[in-house]
Scaffold this motif. Structure first.
Motif, PDB file in Angstrom:
ATOM      1  N   VAL A  71      -7.740 -15.725   5.302  1.00 44.61           N
ATOM      2  CA  VAL A  71      -6.650 -15.941   4.355  1.00 44.61           C
ATOM      3  C   VAL A  71      -6.748 -14.950   3.192  1.00 44.61           C
ATOM      4  O   VAL A  71      -5.739 -14.392   2.742  1.00 44.61           O
ATOM      5  CB  VAL A  71      -6.666 -17.392   3.837  1.00 44.61           C
ATOM      6  CG1 VAL A  71      -5.651 -17.574   2.716  1.00 44.61           C
ATOM      7  CG2 VAL A  71      -6.373 -18.362   4.975  1.00 44.61           C
ATOM      8  N   ALA A  72      -7.975 -14.702   2.716  1.00 38.57           N
ATOM      9  CA  ALA A  72      -8.165 -13.729   1.645  1.00 38.57           C
ATOM     10  C   ALA A  72      -7.790 -12.327   2.111  1.00 38.57           C
ATOM     11  O   ALA A  72      -7.214 -11.540   1.340  1.00 38.57           O
ATOM     12  CB  ALA A  72      -9.621 -13.756   1.176  1.00 38.57           C
ATOM     13  N   GLN A  73      -8.103 -12.006   3.363  1.00 39.34           N
ATOM     14  CA  GLN A  73      -7.697 -10.715   3.912  1.00 39.34           C
ATOM     15  C   GLN A  73      -6.183 -10.571   3.896  1.00 39.34           C
ATOM     16  O   GLN A  73      -5.648  -9.508   3.533  1.00 39.34           O
ATOM     17  CB  GLN A  73      -8.186 -10.579   5.359  1.00 39.34           C
ATOM     18  CG  GLN A  73      -9.603 -10.083   5.507  1.00 39.34           C
ATOM     19  CD  GLN A  73      -9.928  -9.855   6.973  1.00 39.34           C
ATOM     20  OE1 GLN A  73     -10.270 -10.784   7.701  1.00 39.34           O
ATOM     21  NE2 GLN A  73      -9.813  -8.623   7.393  1.00 39.34           N
ATOM     22  N   ALA A  74      -5.490 -11.624   4.305  1.00 42.38           N
ATOM     23  CA  ALA A  74      -4.026 -11.572   4.335  1.00 42.38           C
ATOM     24  C   ALA A  74      -3.459 -11.381   2.935  1.00 42.38           C
ATOM     25  O   ALA A  74      -2.503 -10.629   2.730  1.00 42.38           O
ATOM     26  CB  ALA A  74      -3.472 -12.851   4.961  1.00 42.38           C
ATOM     27  N   ALA A  75      -4.067 -12.076   1.949  1.00 41.53           N
ATOM     28  CA  ALA A  75      -3.587 -11.958   0.577  1.00 41.53           C
ATOM     29  C   ALA A  75      -3.800 -10.546   0.022  1.00 41.53           C
ATOM     30  O   ALA A  75      -2.921  -9.970  -0.612  1.00 41.53           O
ATOM     31  CB  ALA A  75      -4.282 -12.984  -0.310  1.00 41.53           C
ATOM     32  N   GLY A 102      -4.885   8.747   0.264  1.00 44.60           N
ATOM     33  CA  GLY A 102      -6.123   9.374   0.710  1.00 44.60           C
ATOM     34  C   GLY A 102      -7.365   8.880  -0.006  1.00 44.60           C
ATOM     35  O   GLY A 102      -8.487   9.222   0.391  1.00 44.60           O
ATOM     36  N   THR A 103      -7.195   8.073  -1.055  1.00 41.11           N
ATOM     37  CA  THR A 103      -8.357   7.563  -1.783  1.00 41.11           C
ATOM     38  C   THR A 103      -8.963   6.318  -1.137  1.00 41.11           C
ATOM     39  O   THR A 103      -9.976   5.816  -1.610  1.00 41.11           O
ATOM     40  CB  THR A 103      -7.976   7.204  -3.239  1.00 41.11           C
ATOM     41  OG1 THR A 103      -7.027   6.122  -3.233  1.00 41.11           O
ATOM     42  CG2 THR A 103      -7.357   8.403  -3.958  1.00 41.11           C
ATOM     43  N   LEU A 104      -8.360   5.820  -0.048  1.00 37.52           N
ATOM     44  CA  LEU A 104      -8.815   4.564   0.554  1.00 37.52           C
ATOM     45  C   LEU A 104     -10.306   4.576   0.921  1.00 37.52           C
ATOM     46  O   LEU A 104     -11.030   3.641   0.555  1.00 37.52           O
ATOM     47  CB  LEU A 104      -7.965   4.222   1.779  1.00 37.52           C
ATOM     48  CG  LEU A 104      -8.380   2.965   2.550  1.00 37.52           C
ATOM     49  CD1 LEU A 104      -8.351   1.733   1.644  1.00 37.52           C
ATOM     50  CD2 LEU A 104      -7.488   2.768   3.773  1.00 37.52           C
ATOM     51  N   GLY A 166      -6.181  -3.118  -2.571  1.00 34.12           N
ATOM     52  CA  GLY A 166      -6.009  -4.299  -1.734  1.00 34.12           C
ATOM     53  C   GLY A 166      -6.387  -4.028  -0.291  1.00 34.12           C
ATOM     54  O   GLY A 166      -7.026  -4.851   0.368  1.00 34.12           O
ATOM     55  N   GLU A 167      -6.029  -2.842   0.208  1.00 39.97           N
ATOM     56  CA  GLU A 167      -6.395  -2.477   1.572  1.00 39.97           C
ATOM     57  C   GLU A 167      -7.909  -2.310   1.707  1.00 39.97           C
ATOM     58  O   GLU A 167      -8.496  -2.652   2.739  1.00 39.97           O
ATOM     59  CB  GLU A 167      -5.678  -1.182   1.966  1.00 39.97           C
ATOM     60  CG  GLU A 167      -5.819  -0.797   3.423  1.00 39.97           C
ATOM     61  CD  GLU A 167      -5.050  -1.699   4.369  1.00 39.97           C
ATOM     62  OE1 GLU A 167      -5.181  -1.512   5.587  1.00 39.97           O
ATOM     63  OE2 GLU A 167      -4.322  -2.602   3.900  1.00 39.97           O
ATOM     64  N   ALA A 168      -8.545  -1.772   0.658  1.00 41.99           N
ATOM     65  CA  ALA A 168     -10.002  -1.630   0.674  1.00 41.99           C
ATOM     66  C   ALA A 168     -10.681  -2.991   0.718  1.00 41.99           C
ATOM     67  O   ALA A 168     -11.676  -3.189   1.439  1.00 41.99           O
ATOM     68  CB  ALA A 168     -10.463  -0.842  -0.555  1.00 41.99           C
ATOM     69  N   VAL A 171     -10.560  -4.310   4.224  1.00 44.72           N
ATOM     70  CA  VAL A 171     -11.578  -3.703   5.093  1.00 44.72           C
ATOM     71  C   VAL A 171     -12.936  -4.369   4.872  1.00 44.72           C
ATOM     72  O   VAL A 171     -13.646  -4.705   5.829  1.00 44.72           O
ATOM     73  CB  VAL A 171     -11.666  -2.184   4.847  1.00 44.72           C
ATOM     74  CG1 VAL A 171     -12.851  -1.578   5.586  1.00 44.72           C
ATOM     75  CG2 VAL A 171     -10.369  -1.504   5.269  1.00 44.72           C
ATOM     76  N   LEU A 172     -13.308  -4.568   3.611  1.00 47.66           N
ATOM     77  CA  LEU A 172     -14.617  -5.141   3.302  1.00 47.66           C
ATOM     78  C   LEU A 172     -14.702  -6.603   3.735  1.00 47.66           C
ATOM     79  O   LEU A 172     -15.742  -7.054   4.223  1.00 47.66           O
ATOM     80  CB  LEU A 172     -14.896  -5.007   1.809  1.00 47.66           C
ATOM     81  CG  LEU A 172     -15.093  -3.571   1.303  1.00 47.66           C
ATOM     82  CD1 LEU A 172     -15.208  -3.550  -0.208  1.00 47.66           C
ATOM     83  CD2 LEU A 172     -16.335  -2.954   1.944  1.00 47.66           C
ATOM     84  N   LEU A 173     -13.619  -7.357   3.563  1.00 49.71           N
ATOM     85  CA  LEU A 173     -13.627  -8.757   3.993  1.00 49.71           C
ATOM     86  C   LEU A 173     -13.743  -8.867   5.509  1.00 49.71           C
ATOM     87  O   LEU A 173     -14.377  -9.786   6.033  1.00 49.71           O
ATOM     88  CB  LEU A 173     -12.350  -9.461   3.517  1.00 49.71           C
ATOM     89  CG  LEU A 173     -12.262  -9.746   2.014  1.00 49.71           C
ATOM     90  CD1 LEU A 173     -10.900 -10.330   1.671  1.00 49.71           C
ATOM     91  CD2 LEU A 173     -13.365 -10.691   1.565  1.00 49.71           C
TER      92      LEU A 173
END
Length: 298
Positions: A71-75, A102-104, A166-168, A171-173
């Motif tokens: 759920v946290a990933q979706a948020a 490109g900073t992702l 948010g995308e980073a 990835v970590l989650l």
């Protein structure tokens, strides 16, 4: 054609399609309300991904604490990324977004410091520094870009940076899940959760929407975003990465900002300045630098 070259081709096409998210979001966000555009994208993608996952007999819901992580990933990744990207591109240009996209990898490395035992190393910190300089270089063209986008460019760039953060986090989650889900299943669930989160707001926006005033380019952009980057790009990336090593597959992510910049010129008609070229060069270097470290012996 060898398996390795097929892997490069698939990963390259997957990342090139990921770069098209910038242009699709720009066109969709201009012609449609933010949440309507996001809900349509998630709904269309879910119509393909959910039956696909079920056909593969993949579970669509994890056990225990992984549910909260999902759920946290979706948020963070689905809802936060899409809404901030769509909103930010109303205030700034696609070429700026290409540099920020490109900073992702650097943001993933930086945010990973919050995890126990994480460390970047010299090359990792060098990548973060180069990515930061690439983003800062956008300020060199503040005068012309500010006039072009009505003075709200800095707000747009900050929102885009928030989208990549948010995308980073997404990835970590995903790495933190105790029992990672199969790629098709997790993509399907992300789209379903994204649809559930955006639908109430989308229904409110749709009440006052004049469908006849929505340009065809906005509808086409939503359809493209749902089917090409979300589904086809996913298939190409995983097909390619299965044939390559992790470092080789990661190098292909450098094509994402290049693709976004080229498509911004070709589709949106933008004229990149020298500061954009400098920013893209710096973020490309930021992607490649951490991958130049020699592999540790196994």
């Amino acid at each position: 054609m060898t398996a390795r070259w097929i892997g490069w081709l698939c990963c390259g096409l997957g990342m090139a399609s990921a770069g098209s998210v910038v242009v699709a979001s720009k066109l969709a966000g201009v012609g449609l309300p933010i949440f309507v555009a996001a809900a349509l994208r998630y709904g269309l993608a879910a119509m393909v991904l959910v039956p696909w996952a079920l056909k593969r007999r993949e579970r669509l819901w994890p056990d225990g604490g992984d549910r909260l992580l999902l759920v946290a990933q979706a948020a963070a990744g689905s809802l936060g990324f899409s809404v901030l990207m769509l909103t930010g591109l109303r205030h700034t240009g696609g070429t700026d977004a290409a540099v920020i996209a490109g900073t992702l990898p650097a943001l993933v490395g930086l945010l990973s410091l919050a995890l126990p035992g994480a460390g970047l190393g010299r090359r990792g910190w060098g990548g973060v520094l180069l990515a930061g300089l690439g983003t800062a270089s956008l300020g060199l063209g503040a005068g012309t870009a500010g006039a072009q986008h009505g003075g709200g460019r800095w707000l747009g760039d900050l929102l885009l940076l928030g989208a990549m953060a948010g995308e980073a986090v997404f990835v970590l989650l995903n790495k933190a899940m105790r029992a990672p889900m199969p790629p098709v299943a997790v993509s399907a669930v992300m789209c379903l959760l994204g649809l559930l989160a955006t639908l109430p707001f989308a229904m409110g926006e749709a009440a006052g929407l004049d469908l006849s005033a929505v340009p065809w380019s906005a509808w086409a952009a939503v359809l493209w975003h749902a089917l090409v980057p979300t589904i086809l790009g996913f298939v190409l990336w995983y097909a390619g990465s299965a044939r390559l090593g992790g470092a080789e597959a990661a190098v292909s992510t450098a094509l994402m900002p290049v693709s976004a910049a080229l498509l911004s010129v070709l589709v949106l008609g933008e004229s990149p300045g020298l500061h954009h070229l400098l920013g893209i060069a710096l973020v490309l270097a930021a992607m490649v630098l951490p991958l130049t470290a020699p592999e540790s012996p196994r």
